[in-house]
Design a protein around this motif. Structure first.
Motif, mmCIF file in Angstrom:
data_model
loop_
_atom_site.group_PDB
_atom_site.id
_atom_site.type_symbol
_atom_site.label_atom_id
_atom_site.label_comp_id
_atom_site.label_asym_id
_atom_site.label_seq_id
_atom_site.Cartn_x
_atom_site.Cartn_y
_atom_site.Cartn_z
ATOM 1 N N UNK A 1 -9.177 13.982 0.602
ATOM 2 C CA UNK A 1 -10.511 14.260 1.155
ATOM 3 C C UNK A 1 -10.537 15.596 1.874
ATOM 4 N N UNK A 2 -11.728 16.173 2.034
ATOM 5 C CA UNK A 2 -11.820 17.508 2.632
ATOM 6 C C UNK A 2 -11.898 17.494 4.149
ATOM 7 N N UNK B 1 -2.243 7.015 2.508
ATOM 8 C CA UNK B 1 -1.844 6.002 1.525
ATOM 9 C C UNK B 1 -2.879 5.878 0.404
ATOM 10 N N UNK B 2 -4.149 5.889 0.772
ATOM 11 C CA UNK B 2 -5.196 5.781 -0.249
ATOM 12 C C UNK B 2 -5.279 7.055 -1.087
ATOM 13 N N UNK B 3 -5.055 8.215 -0.457
ATOM 14 C CA UNK B 3 -5.083 9.472 -1.201
ATOM 15 C C UNK B 3 -3.951 9.528 -2.224
ATOM 16 N N UNK B 4 -2.768 9.048 -1.861
ATOM 17 C CA UNK B 4 -1.660 8.973 -2.815
ATOM 18 C C UNK B 4 -1.983 7.989 -3.934
ATOM 19 N N UNK B 5 -2.588 6.881 -3.570
ATOM 20 C CA UNK B 5 -2.952 5.862 -4.569
ATOM 21 C C UNK B 5 -3.924 6.396 -5.597
ATOM 22 N N UNK C 1 4.785 9.247 4.490
ATOM 23 C CA UNK C 1 4.505 8.014 3.761
ATOM 24 C C UNK C 1 4.686 8.277 2.267
ATOM 25 N N UNK C 2 5.057 7.222 1.534
ATOM 26 C CA UNK C 2 5.268 7.320 0.104
ATOM 27 C C UNK C 2 4.392 6.319 -0.619
ATOM 28 N N UNK C 3 4.126 6.618 -1.877
ATOM 29 C CA UNK C 3 3.460 5.662 -2.742
ATOM 30 C C UNK C 3 4.324 4.413 -2.880
ATOM 31 N N UNK D 1 0.826 -1.211 0.000
ATOM 32 C CA UNK D 1 0.000 0.000 0.000
ATOM 33 C C UNK D 1 0.860 1.260 0.000
ATOM 34 N N UNK D 2 2.118 1.120 0.379
ATOM 35 C CA UNK D 2 3.009 2.262 0.440
ATOM 36 C C UNK D 2 4.090 2.041 1.483
ATOM 37 N N UNK D 3 4.943 3.032 1.622
ATOM 38 C CA UNK D 3 6.117 2.922 2.482
ATOM 39 C C UNK D 3 6.051 3.908 3.640
ATOM 40 N N UNK D 4 6.454 3.449 4.830
ATOM 41 C CA UNK D 4 6.690 4.343 5.958
ATOM 42 C C UNK D 4 8.094 4.899 5.750
ATOM 43 N N UNK D 5 8.170 6.151 5.322
ATOM 44 C CA UNK D 5 9.417 6.689 4.780
ATOM 45 C C UNK D 5 10.199 7.548 5.758
#
Length: 407
Positions: free
Chosen positions: A356-357, A347-351, A401-403, A252-256
């Motif tokens: 979201x507002x 993570x979902x927003x990057x995906x 977090x990263x994609x 889902x992504x990386x803890x960067x």
């Protein structure tokens, strides 16, 4: 360079959605889960709104023997951990038990269980107090029950730093992975929406007393007057990136990046240190402020903490230098569960390329000079996001977090 830590599994229970994708869909629709408390009659309390997780039945998700042994927060944590492991594709025999661990965060422990058993002690006698009271109330109980349920015999722990705890726990799990533990479960859940729990939260003087769900929790708004409590959170499966790729796992992504600071004592005249946490997390990730696509802010919903957070954001990113949002305005503040849920949102927003507002806010106080996303979701482009969390008493945490990597 340290090995990457990736998120391969997610389990969510939130006031506006049970299940990760259900929560995300509701969040994009700006669907609020805040309303009048229904789990008990709140009429005699000055604060009567909360973000409750509705439609959850522990008996549908857990063995019947566990239900009387556990508080609602632990039932959430056990269910979320089950979903996070399932989402990761890991099974009980994927690794030796000593190579799997768990670190969670908790702000309140099993308040409702404790209230019920203290009622038995006071109203009846000690013989009516459950033997499970010895551990069901404790802050570390979620980590303990998850480790037993899934035979996790590696590193185990709990972080208690209020709202910041969710990021601190994930950071500790990341450290353990960097030191050689292949898989860690981490995140946080809280559920203290009972008379005892609400009384404790009211005593802090930070809850809104509005009875209008659309006006009770308005982070960065000129009329902000406190927050609304909530329950739930998220549990994540974290893995060493190379191992996850080798087994063909979806990431889902990386803890960067991560950093934490502590504020000076009130009245000292010294400034808050949230900006240092932000800069530290960016440095840990090897990124600059311009690499961040958006920020999920802590959003206390009180003038002074909001002002301090806005000041930190403008110090690092410049005036209106990055989109900022507070999706927890739809759920209430979930304490230890809030930041892990924000990580899922990031993570979902990057995906999906959309942020979201912040709901119930027409626009931020002009003095804050931040680019607050309001009204509806906003398209974004970028590979990294920043999540902020602040705990009562001076705790500041920041995580990047990263994609997922294309490699």
């Amino acid at each position: 360079m340290s090995a990457a830590t990736v998120v391969t599994g997610i389990g969510v229970l939130a006031p506006n959605g049970i299940g990760a994708e259900e929560f995300w869909a509701a969040t994009l629709r700006a669907e609020s889960g805040i309303g009048r408390i229904t789990r008990f009659e709140p009429a005699s309390y000055p604060s009567r709104l909360a973000g409750e997780v509705t439609g959850f039945s522990a008996r549908e998700h857990l063995p019947s023997r566990l239900v009387p042994q556990t508080d609602r927060t632990t039932q959430f944590a056990l269910t979320g951990s089950e979903w996070a492991l399932r989402d990761s594709g890991l099974s009980a025999d994927s690794l030796p038990a000593g190579e799997r661990g768990v670190v969670t965060a908790s702000a309140s422990g099993g308040f409702e269980f404790g209230q019920r058993e203290l009622g038995h002690l006071w109203g009846k006698d000690p013989r009516h107090v459950s033997a499970y009271m010895s551990f069901a109330w404790f802050y570390a109980v979620n980590s303990g029950q998850i480790s037993i349920r899934h035979d996790l015999r590696g590193p185990t722990g709990v972080l208690v730093t209020d709202q910041a705890g969710g990021l601190d726990a994930v950071a500790q799990a990341r450290r353990r992975i960097r030191k050689g533990t292949p898989v860690m479960l981490s995140g946080g859940m809280d559920a203290s929406l009972c008379p005892y729990g609400l009384a404790a939260q009211i005593s802090a003087g930070m809850l809104s007393e509005s009875d209008d769900p659309a006006r009770a929790y308005r982070p960065f708004d000129p009329a902000a007057d406190g927050h609304v409590p909530g329950e739930g959170g998220a549990i994540l499966t974290l893995e060493d990136g190379e191992r996850a790729r080798a087994r063909g796992a979806r990431s889902h992504g990386e803890i960067s990046g991560y950093a934490a600071t502590f504020d000076p004592r009130p009245g000292s005249g010294r400034p808050a240190n949230l900006d240092r946490a932000i800069r530290g997390a960016l440095a840990d990730a090897g990124l600059s402020p311009r690499d961040i696509a958006f920020v999920l802010a802590d959003g206390a919903g009180e003038p002074e903490p909001d002002r301090a957070e806005a000041r930190a954001l403008t110090d690092v990113f410049g005036p209106r230098g990055v989109p900022v949002t507070v999706p927890k305005s739809m759920t209430g503040r979930l304490y230890a569960g809030a930041a892990p849920l924000d990580l899922v949102t990031a993570l979902f927003a990057l995906r999906d390329g959309v942020v979201p507002p912040t709901v119930h806010v027409d626009g931020p106080d002009p003095a804050y000079d931040i680019d607050l996303v309001t009204g509806s979701a906003r398209p974004v482009r970028g590979d990294a996001a920043l999540v902020l969390a602040r705990g009562r008493g001076g705790f500041n945490s920041a995580m990047v977090v990263r994609r997922p990597s294309a490699a």
